[in-house]
Design a protein around this motif. Structure first.
Motif: not given
Length: 460
Positions: A4-5, A10-11, A17-19, A342-346
């Motif tokens: 779902a994430l 759109h990771l 990735n989530i981590r 490394g953060g790239r998304t919401g």
């Protein structure tokens, strides 16, 4: 949950990735959490309840950052602006004489206008009308203003009849017995600036927050040792956390829905709204582009997709902030810390938002942090904003002089609004007199703003 994430943020498309996103969010929170201590201490100067402001700061940052993350899928955060909160408290309330309730109404109106600009082409018209040199000067001027607030709040800079301002005299404080309050506060604030500067020079993540906590810890040691003696009547409170009410969340009641629109027809009210609007617009767009560039989110033409969503989120959050009892919000530059991690998304934004909600349970700690511990943060924020002036061509008087006037007028007049007004007036007059080629650089909106601000000085 992972699937779902993946679909929502759109990771894989962003190469993350989530981590990585969660770690980036935690890094950003550690870097920006100092606003939970600084914002209540600044807005309390306007008469607002610091506990309510603390709760509002956490709630508004949660709402705004969630909106930003979900509407844009960018790793940006929205929280109270440390430039505009100082403008709100020290200029709108203390200098211009408006109540904080009227100030909240001005913030709400500004947010509404910002929203209208965000959903129409007017946003480009207004933003493009202001020359780049003045945009940079506004950023730097706000930095100077914020730094001055920090210096004054810590008592490092004091009023002086002979020279208007001067440095705190430690020798006199030892002689008159005030060293245990005012004197030690100044010393601790200066130590805090040095500590924060050292941490920053070593690129320690969360340097500003760590600087606050270390300075506060030194204050606690001084109080326990009897070196620092609290004197609430003189504005020097205990630096020890008050657990008499447990870990309860301070009530929003003192500031919630307290907007006062009774002065909405005043020219001064309009000036306040315009000053906040320009500062918010330039600060938000500038931070968005700068942070997006660092994250590699700009397209080949240097443009950022979903800018409209980001601006809408910013305007809605400012309106929410006014309702809850807080100063205008902005895209925080501290989001660069998470991007570097490394953060790239919401998902990074959502992680930060969740941390702000959890921080509500730590109110006794944040509300006990004194001004001498938060002052170094304001000074460092001011320092970071001053770099904008390097983009101004001071070899060109037509660009450099208006930028110079705009930047120095903010701390010298104790007003962001006056800096913007004077900068625009000087720009129009100087370029108008410089010849046909320079006159072409003046947009019709600049003429209109210059006339409006001249009338302001003649009428008010």
């Amino acid at each position: 949950m992972q699937a779902a994430l993946q679909r929502l943020f759109h990771l894989e498309e962003r190469g993350t990735n989530i981590r990585t996103e969660v770690i980036a969010g935690l890094t950003t929170f550690v870097t920006v959490a100092y606003i939970l201590a600084v914002n209540p201490s600044v807005l309390a100067q306007s008469g607002m309840d610091s506990g309510a402001v603390f709760t509002a700061t956490a709630v508004v940052t949660f709402i705004g950052t969630c909106l930003m993350g979900l509407m844009t899928n960018y790793p940006f955060i929205l929280g109270p602006s440390l430039g505009l909160n100082a403008y709100f408290a020290y200029t709108v309330c203390l200098s211009m004489g408006y109540s904080w309730q009227v100030g909240l109404a001005a913030c709400f109106v500004e947010g509404l206008i910002f929203l209208l600009l965000s959903v129409t082409k007017l946003r480009d018209l207004v933003f493009n009308a202001i020359p780049q040199s003045l945009k940079l000067a506004i950023t730097a001027g706000i930095g100077l203003f914020v730094a001055l607030i920090g210096l004054k709040g810590a008592g490092i800079i004091v009023g002086n009849d002979a020279t208007l301002v001067g440095l705190f005299n430690i020798h006199e404080s030892l002689a008159d017995g005030s060293f245990s309050t005012a004197g030690i506060s100044v010393v601790l604030a200066l130590v805090g600036v040095i500590i924060t500067g050292i941490l920053s020079s070593k690129h320690v993540k969360g340097d500003i927050l760590l600087g606050i906590l270390i300075t506060w810890a030194l204050g606690i040691v001084c109080q326990l040792a009897g070196v620092y003696v609290p004197d609430p009547a003189a504005g020097f409170n205990s630096v020890l956390p008050d657990f008499s009410r447990g870990l309860s969340v301070p009530s929003l009641a003192p500031t919630f829905m307290q907007l006062d629109f009774s002065h909405i027809t005043d020219l001064g009210f309009l000036t306040v709204v315009m000053a906040i609007l320009f500062a918010s617009l330039f600060d938000t767009v500038g931070t968005l582009v700068g942070a997006a560039s660092k994250a590699g989110l700009l397209d080949e033409d240097g443009n950022l997709a979903h800018t409209k969503g980001a601006l809408v989120a910013e305007s809605l959050t400012t309106m929410v902030a006014a309702v809850f009892g807080n100063s205008p919000t902005c895209v925080s530059v501290e989001c660069a810390a998470g991007i570097t991690s490394g953060g790239r998304t919401g998902l990074t934004s959502i992680t930060v938002a969740v941390m702000f909600v959890l921080s509500l349970l730590l109110s006794p700690f944040f509300l006990a942090i004194p001004m001498f511990a938060t002052a170094p943060a304001l000074i460092m924020v001011g320092f970071s904003m001053m770099g904008a002036l390097f983009g101004v061509d001071f070899g060109n008087v037509c660009e450099g002089l208006p930028a110079f006037v705009c930047a120095i007028a903010m701390p010298f007049t104790y007003s962001i609004a006056e800096g913007i007004c004077l900068g625009i007036i000087v720009y129009v007059v100087v370029n108008l007199a410089a010849g046909e080629e320079r006159r072409r650089t003046i947009s019709p909106m600049m003429y209109a703003l210059a006339v409006l601000f001249v009338l302001k000085y003649l009428v008010i």
